[in-house]
Write a protein that holds these residues in place. Structure first.
Motif, short mmCIF file in Angstrom:
data_model
loop_
_atom_site.label_atom_id
_atom_site.label_comp_id
_atom_site.label_asym_id
_atom_site.label_seq_id
_atom_site.Cartn_x
_atom_site.Cartn_y
_atom_site.Cartn_z
N TRP A 23 -29.33 4.49 28.52
CA TRP A 23 -29.08 3.03 28.42
C TRP A 23 -27.63 2.83 28.75
CZ3 TRP A 23 -33.07 -0.26 28.08
CH2 TRP A 23 -34.29 0.24 27.40
N MET A 24 -26.61 3.63 28.44
CA MET A 24 -25.27 3.18 28.64
C MET A 24 -24.50 4.31 29.55
SD MET A 24 -24.79 2.66 24.58
CE MET A 24 -23.63 1.31 24.35
N THR A 25 -23.37 4.19 29.79
CA THR A 25 -22.44 4.85 30.51
C THR A 25 -21.52 5.48 29.86
OG1 THR A 25 -22.45 3.25 32.48
CG2 THR A 25 -20.40 4.98 32.32
N GLU A 26 -21.37 7.05 29.89
CA GLU A 26 -20.40 7.81 29.31
C GLU A 26 -19.09 7.97 29.95
OE1 GLU A 26 -20.35 11.53 26.39
OE2 GLU A 26 -21.90 11.66 28.09
N PRO A 27 -18.02 7.03 29.76
CA PRO A 27 -16.74 7.32 30.60
C PRO A 27 -16.01 8.33 30.10
CG PRO A 27 -16.75 5.31 29.39
CD PRO A 27 -18.02 5.78 29.17
N MET A 28 -16.19 8.81 28.86
CA MET A 28 -15.19 9.65 27.99
C MET A 28 -16.15 10.44 27.31
SD MET A 28 -11.88 7.98 26.92
CE MET A 28 -11.65 9.52 25.68
N ILE A 33 -20.60 2.78 26.85
CA ILE A 33 -20.59 1.71 27.04
C ILE A 33 -21.63 0.93 27.89
CG2 ILE A 33 -19.02 -0.19 28.17
CD1 ILE A 33 -16.62 1.92 27.89
N GLY A 34 -22.25 -0.24 27.53
CA GLY A 34 -23.19 -0.71 28.30
C GLY A 34 -23.37 -2.22 28.06
N THR A 35 -24.02 -2.83 28.58
CA THR A 35 -24.64 -4.31 28.38
C THR A 35 -26.08 -4.23 27.99
OG1 THR A 35 -23.01 -4.89 30.06
CG2 THR A 35 -24.94 -6.37 29.54
N LEU A 36 -26.28 -4.46 26.83
CA LEU A 36 -27.50 -4.51 25.97
C LEU A 36 -28.04 -5.74 25.56
CD1 LEU A 36 -27.03 -1.05 24.12
CD2 LEU A 36 -28.08 -1.35 26.31
N SER A 37 -29.39 -6.05 25.52
CA SER A 37 -29.80 -6.93 24.58
C SER A 37 -29.65 -6.66 23.16
CB SER A 37 -31.07 -7.33 24.96
OG SER A 37 -32.18 -6.19 24.61
N ALA A 38 -30.01 -7.67 22.49
CA ALA A 38 -29.77 -7.40 20.85
C ALA A 38 -31.04 -6.55 20.55
CB ALA A 38 -29.81 -8.62 20.09
N ARG A 39 -32.02 -6.73 20.99
CA ARG A 39 -33.18 -5.90 20.53
C ARG A 39 -32.97 -4.38 21.04
NH1 ARG A 39 -39.66 -6.75 21.83
NH2 ARG A 39 -40.40 -4.97 20.52
N ARG A 41 -30.10 -2.88 21.60
CA ARG A 41 -29.01 -2.62 20.85
C ARG A 41 -29.74 -1.85 19.34
NH1 ARG A 41 -25.71 -6.76 20.70
NH2 ARG A 41 -26.88 -7.43 18.76
N THR A 42 -30.30 -2.93 18.79
CA THR A 42 -30.91 -2.70 17.47
C THR A 42 -31.72 -1.22 17.53
OG1 THR A 42 -30.82 -4.82 16.83
CG2 THR A 42 -32.23 -3.43 15.56
N GLU A 43 -32.56 -1.16 18.42
CA GLU A 43 -33.49 -0.01 18.22
C GLU A 43 -32.53 1.30 18.68
OE1 GLU A 43 -36.63 0.58 17.84
OE2 GLU A 43 -36.66 -2.03 17.05
N LEU A 44 -31.84 1.21 19.49
CA LEU A 44 -30.92 2.28 19.98
C LEU A 44 -30.20 2.59 18.69
CD1 LEU A 44 -30.16 4.20 22.39
CD2 LEU A 44 -28.42 2.59 23.01
N TRP A 45 -29.50 1.76 18.07
CA TRP A 45 -28.66 2.07 16.86
C TRP A 45 -29.54 2.58 15.78
CZ3 TRP A 45 -24.37 3.49 16.04
CH2 TRP A 45 -23.65 3.50 14.67
N SER A 46 -30.80 2.24 15.54
CA SER A 46 -31.65 2.89 14.70
C SER A 46 -31.94 4.19 15.07
CB SER A 46 -33.05 2.24 14.55
OG SER A 46 -32.67 0.59 14.20
N ALA A 47 -32.09 4.69 16.32
CA ALA A 47 -32.28 5.91 16.56
C ALA A 47 -31.04 6.79 16.42
CB ALA A 47 -32.59 6.07 18.15
N LEU A 60 -20.14 -0.90 17.92
CA LEU A 60 -19.24 -2.28 18.15
C LEU A 60 -19.75 -3.28 19.13
CD1 LEU A 60 -16.34 -3.43 17.26
CD2 LEU A 60 -15.53 -2.58 19.39
N HIS A 61 -19.94 -4.51 18.68
CA HIS A 61 -20.92 -5.50 19.66
C HIS A 61 -20.33 -6.86 19.36
CE1 HIS A 61 -23.70 -7.13 16.80
NE2 HIS A 61 -23.71 -5.80 16.56
N PRO A 62 -20.21 -7.84 20.29
CA PRO A 62 -19.70 -9.23 19.98
C PRO A 62 -20.64 -9.87 18.85
CG PRO A 62 -20.08 -8.83 22.26
CD PRO A 62 -20.65 -7.46 21.70
N ASP A 63 -19.99 -10.64 18.23
CA ASP A 63 -20.80 -11.55 17.24
C ASP A 63 -20.08 -12.61 16.94
OD1 ASP A 63 -22.79 -11.91 15.42
OD2 ASP A 63 -22.18 -10.60 14.00
N ALA A 64 -20.79 -13.87 16.41
CA ALA A 64 -20.22 -15.12 16.45
C ALA A 64 -19.43 -15.09 14.96
CB ALA A 64 -21.36 -16.31 16.32
#
Length: 105
Positions: A23-28, A33-39, A41-47, A60-64
């Motif tokens: 789902w994401m790029t591994e620069p190091m 790093i990647g551009t993910l939908s909230a769903r 991101r949540t499923e990936l973080w749970s795993a 770390l992700h943007p939030d209001a």
């Protein structure tokens, strides 16, 4: 809406690293790093949190909110995020407990 997401890992299994690179790029090593939908991101973080083992991970992700981002951690880390009146600050835990008789100066 998809947003920029960052995951940093330490001492995780190859299986988990492979799942993150789908789902994401591994620069190091250990930084994803990647551009993910909230769903996603949540499923990936749970795993990640479920299979962290002896390692550690940070999401770390943007939030209001005032800071503009939200921070999540999994596993044992010396740095622990704490909420301080709506701001996320980092508390540094000592590597070893301080003995009461040990002079600090």
């Amino acid at each position: 809406m998809a947003t920029m997401t960052v995951i940093a890992t330490t001492a995780v299994s190859d299986h988990l690293r492979g799942a993150l690179t789908r789902w994401m790029t591994e620069p190091m090593p250990g930084l994803y790093i990647g551009t993910l939908s909230a769903r996603v991101r949540t499923e990936l973080w749970s795993a990640v949190a479920a299979s962290i083992g002896d390692g550690a991970a940070l999401l770390l992700h943007p939030d209001a909110n005032e800071q503009g981002f939200t921070l999540h951690t999994a596993g044992e880390r010396r740095r622990t995020p704490i909420d301080f009146d709506g701001l996320t600050l980092i508390a540094l835990n000592p590597a070893e407990p301080i003995d009461d008789e040990t002079e600090l100066f």
